[in-house]
Design an enzyme around this catalytic site. Structure first.
Site, mmCIF file in Angstrom:
data_model
loop_
_atom_site.group_PDB
_atom_site.id
_atom_site.type_symbol
_atom_site.label_atom_id
_atom_site.label_comp_id
_atom_site.label_asym_id
_atom_site.label_seq_id
_atom_site.Cartn_x
_atom_site.Cartn_y
_atom_site.Cartn_z
ATOM 1 N N GLY A 225 0.815 -1.216 0.000
ATOM 2 C CA GLY A 225 0.000 0.000 0.000
ATOM 3 C C GLY A 225 0.843 1.259 0.000
ATOM 4 N N GLY A 255 3.757 1.043 -9.422
ATOM 5 C CA GLY A 255 3.808 2.455 -9.064
ATOM 6 C C GLY A 255 3.122 3.332 -10.102
ATOM 7 N N ASP A 256 3.230 2.945 -11.379
ATOM 8 C CA ASP A 256 2.546 3.691 -12.434
ATOM 9 C C ASP A 256 1.037 3.552 -12.289
ATOM 10 O OD1 ASP A 256 5.142 4.031 -13.296
ATOM 11 O OD2 ASP A 256 4.990 2.548 -14.901
#
Length: 318
Positions: A225, A255-256
């Site tokens: 998270g 992450g994108d």
């Protein structure tokens, strides 16, 4: 529209190789080649989430032609500036038995000053219809580390929020210009503050230091998270947002997808808690796909029930 900027676009090839070992001969079980660069990956995910987005940036040569052509085939709106030198090529080796990845990224082309100024003019034009800007990824050669800061300053003057996700000197300079949100991962955050950290108390302190560098809000992405500082003044609070990690097919690009999920929810006008929860769900679901910026909207939204948002005690300096 959401405008997603990729200054160092790429052709990304992702190869799945079970039990990958250096120095050995292997056979791949799956290969995917697609336009990439962090901003393009974010734009792809935003389109899959059903949000209006334009991908812009710099492309050149045959690889640049391929970037534009393939994005059109994905039904993604684009508005790139052409440059003389060739767009780079990146390779990611993914081991589906462990989820580990090995990446080899080229540095990218050298951008001429006149090419960069044409891009700035295009950005100022696109800003007329923008609700949100995403500045993501590395800078190619020939672009000063202060350039993201320049774009952040321009958008702030126009009252347009900016989400910034890069690293190193461009990130530090961009943060000082005051973007709406920055989203480094743990390693990137450690580089920004100059030390490693592990405990929850240390995480809180690092978030405080990131805010002191200039952004309005900050989120550090983690495997399960994120932790984040959101809000302003008396409304400022520190949140921990978690979900049960899924068994990954690939760890390329969560992450994108996280950034795309946050941008999508912010575009919808949702609360900071809902934006972070949606981002975490999108990041988790993206690990079920080979290649960055790929996710399933329905499955991502079904994961929201398993996302927990908890307020944590902030250090006094926050």
């Amino acid at each position: 529209m959401i405008i997603s900027v990729t200054l160092n676009a790429a052709i990304d090839r992702t190869v799945a190789v079970p039990n990958f070992q250096l120095g050995r001969r292997h056979r791949s079980v799956e290969t995917r080649t697609a336009p990439g660069g962090k901003g393009i990956n974010v734009a792809r995910a935003l389109r899959l989430l059903g949000r209006p987005v334009i991908a812009t940036g710099l492309v050149g040569g045959g690889n640049g032609d391929r970037v534009v052509k393939q994005l059109a085939e994905e039904s993604l709106l684009t508005d790139f500036i052409r440059i003389e030198e060739e767009t780079r090529f990146n390779l990611a080796m993914v081991d589906p038995t462990s989820g580990e990845q090995t990446e080899i990224n080229e540095r990218g082309p050298v951008v001429r000053p006149e090419e960069l100024e044409r891009f700035v003019e295009r950005i100022e034009y696109l800003a007329g219809g923008a609700t949100l800007f995403v500045l993501a990824g590395s800078l190619p050669q020939g672009i000063d580390a202060e350039f993201y800061a320049r774009l952040v300053g321009t958008m702030k003057e126009l009252g347009i929020p900016v989400l910034l996700d890069t690293e190193g000197e461009p990130m530090l300079a961009g943060m000082r210009a005051g973007p709406q949100m920055v989203t480094p991962n743990k390693l990137e955050a450690e580089e920004l503050v100059g030390r490693e950290f592990e405990t929850g108390e240390e995480l809180s302190g690092v978030l405080a230091e990131l805010i002191e560098l200039g952004p309005d809000e900050a989120a550090i992405t983690l495997p399960d998270g994120c932790v984040a500082v959101v809000g302003d003044g008396p409304e400022r609070r520190m949140l921990e947002v978690t979900t049960d990690p899924l068994e990954p097919i690939s760890t390329v690009g969560p992450g994108d997808a996280f950034l795309a999920g946050y941008a999508a929810a912010l575009h919808d006008g949702r609360s900071p808690e809902d934006c972070l929860a949606y981002a975490v769900a999108c990041g988790a679901e993206s690990t079920q796909h080979l290649g960055a910026g790929r996710l399933d909207r329905d499955r991502a939204e079904s994961l929201l029930d398993s996302v927990e948002v908890r307020q944590i005690e902030a250090p006094a300096e926050v």
